[in-house]
Design an enzyme around this catalytic site. Structure first.
Site, PDB file in Angstrom:
ATOM      1  N   ASP A  47       0.814  -1.333  -0.051  1.00 48.83           N
ATOM      2  CA  ASP A  47      -0.100  -0.018   0.105  1.00 48.83           C
ATOM      3  C   ASP A  47       1.008   1.338  -0.028  1.00 48.83           C
ATOM      4  OD1 ASP A  47       1.034  -0.061   2.573  1.00 48.83           O
ATOM      5  OD2 ASP A  47      -1.051   0.275   3.366  1.00 48.83           O
ATOM      6  N   SER A  48       2.110   1.168   0.099  1.00 48.92           N
ATOM      7  CA  SER A  48       3.176   2.277  -0.020  1.00 48.92           C
ATOM      8  C   SER A  48       2.987   2.768  -1.525  1.00 48.92           C
ATOM      9  CB  SER A  48       4.750   1.679  -0.024  1.00 48.92           C
ATOM     10  OG  SER A  48       4.876   0.513  -0.965  1.00 48.92           O
ATOM     11  N   ASP A  86      -1.196  -5.933  -0.538  1.00 53.26           N
ATOM     12  CA  ASP A  86      -1.280  -5.571   0.721  1.00 53.26           C
ATOM     13  C   ASP A  86      -2.566  -5.021   1.256  1.00 53.26           C
ATOM     14  OD1 ASP A  86       0.008  -4.763   3.095  1.00 53.26           O
ATOM     15  OD2 ASP A  86       1.123  -3.076   2.146  1.00 53.26           O
ATOM     16  N   GLU A 185       9.130  -4.454  10.478  1.00 51.21           N
ATOM     17  CA  GLU A 185       9.504  -3.149  10.062  1.00 51.21           C
ATOM     18  C   GLU A 185      10.275  -2.190  11.005  1.00 51.21           C
ATOM     19  OE1 GLU A 185       6.864  -1.124   7.537  1.00 51.21           O
ATOM     20  OE2 GLU A 185       8.158   0.718   7.399  1.00 51.21           O
TER      21      GLU A 185
HETATM   22  O1  KIV Z   1       3.665  -1.234   1.662  1.00 49.29           O
HETATM   23  C1  KIV Z   1       4.784  -1.533   1.540  1.00 49.29           C
HETATM   24  O2  KIV Z   1       5.522  -1.265   0.668  1.00 49.29           O
HETATM   25  C2  KIV Z   1       5.273  -2.196   2.856  1.00 49.29           C
HETATM   26  C3  KIV Z   1       6.872  -2.254   3.281  1.00 49.29           C
HETATM   27  C4  KIV Z   1       7.097  -2.535   4.561  1.00 49.29           C
HETATM   28  C5  KIV Z   1       7.250  -3.165   2.143  1.00 49.29           C
HETATM   29  O3  KIV Z   1       4.324  -2.750   3.619  1.00 49.29           O
END
Ligand code: KIV
Length: 278
Positions: A47-48, A86, A185
């Site tokens: 979701d980044s 995600d 993380e």
């Molecule tokens: O959304 C994302 O990119 C993540 C990172 C911790 C890899 O969850």
């Protein structure tokens, strides 16, 4: 290379065999294609993407529809990597039913192989419900960007004994709930090492030191394509922003001066044919 599609069971076997697991984010077809070609084991449609490709301030506004759209592009690009969708903010925290419906969308509509969600003990029942429904789940603890305001900002977690104990307990609860892997993380390396030794399922670290069973990076960070926020753990392998900016400027200059396109980039027609045209 003799390759087959990677499954969560393969990822778990890698821990037993002492093989490090590689994971990167991807949000579109070309990136997924190249990561797959490079032999990356897991591709996370994180979701980044809300920050790196959609330009939101943080990950909270990301919707299920946006995640599905990008995950579809990634599954079209990657044949071998395990693809994880995600789960965005409020797509699973509301109820077990919502979690199953939304995780099911990742698999049915977008072709993902598994999902990831943030939280430890608080999401234990949700993880259990998803696993019971046949959906492989990766947990995500430590710094959890979806609850950043509760954590007091983007900072390393588990710096004191109480905080560290909570992260260890969260990891154990996620494994008990049936998560096939746990992402850590921004956790001190010695705590990540303890968790990695304690769990049977693999740990994937980002800012969690070298002892995790695998590592993940946000692809835009490692390619130098996102500099609005650069955490200490985001190693930049190349500065693509600079290369792209140079290319855009050269193109602008050449078009302005009339030096592009040249003959090499143009199509031609026989002079005889040309002469027939009125
Ligand atoms: O959304 C994302 O990119 C993540 C990172 C911790 C890899 O969850």
């Amino acid at each position: 290379m003799d390759r087959k599609k990677i499954t969560p069971v393969d990822i778990q076997a890698m821990k037993k065999e002492g093989k490090k697991i590689t994971m990167l984010t991807a949000y579109d077809y070309p990136m997924a294609l190249l990561e797959d070609r490079a032999g990356i084991d897991i591709i996370l449609v994180g979701d980044s993407l809300g920050m790196t490709v959609l330009g939101y301030e943080n990950t909270l506004p990301v919707t299920m529809d946006e995640m599905i759209h990008h995950t579809k592009a990634v599954t079209r690009g990657a044949k071998y990597a395990l693809i994880i969708g995600d789960m965005p903010f409020m797509s699973y925290n509301t109820s077990e039913r919502d979690a199953i419906i939304n995780a099911g969308r990742f698999m049915k509509e977008a072709g993902a192989d598994a999902v990831k969600l943030e939280g430890g003990i608080t999401v234990k029942d949700i993880v259990k419900a998803l696993v019971k429904a046949g959906i492989p789940v990766m947990g995500h603890i430590g710094l959890t960007p979806q609850t950043i305001s509760m954590l007091g900002g983007f900072k390393v977690q588990g710096k004191d004994a109480e905080g560290a104990q909570k992260i260890i307990d969260d990891a154990v609860q996620l494994e008990d709930a049936g998560a096939f892997s746990v992402l850590l993380e921004a956790v001190p390396a010695p705590i990540a090492k303890r968790i990695t030794e304690r769990l049977n399922v693999p740990t994937i670290g980002i800012g969690a030191g070298v002892h995790c069973d695998g590592q993940v990076l946000v692809v835009h960070d490692m390619l130098g394509l996102f500099d609005r926020f650069t955490p200490k753990f985001a190693k930049r392998y190349v500065n693509l922003s600079e290369l792209m900016l140079n290319a855009f400027e050269s193109y602008r200059e050449e078009v302005s001066k009339g030096t592009f396109p040249t003959d090499q980039h143009s199509f031609h027609i026989d002079e005889k044919e040309l002469s027939k045209i009125k």
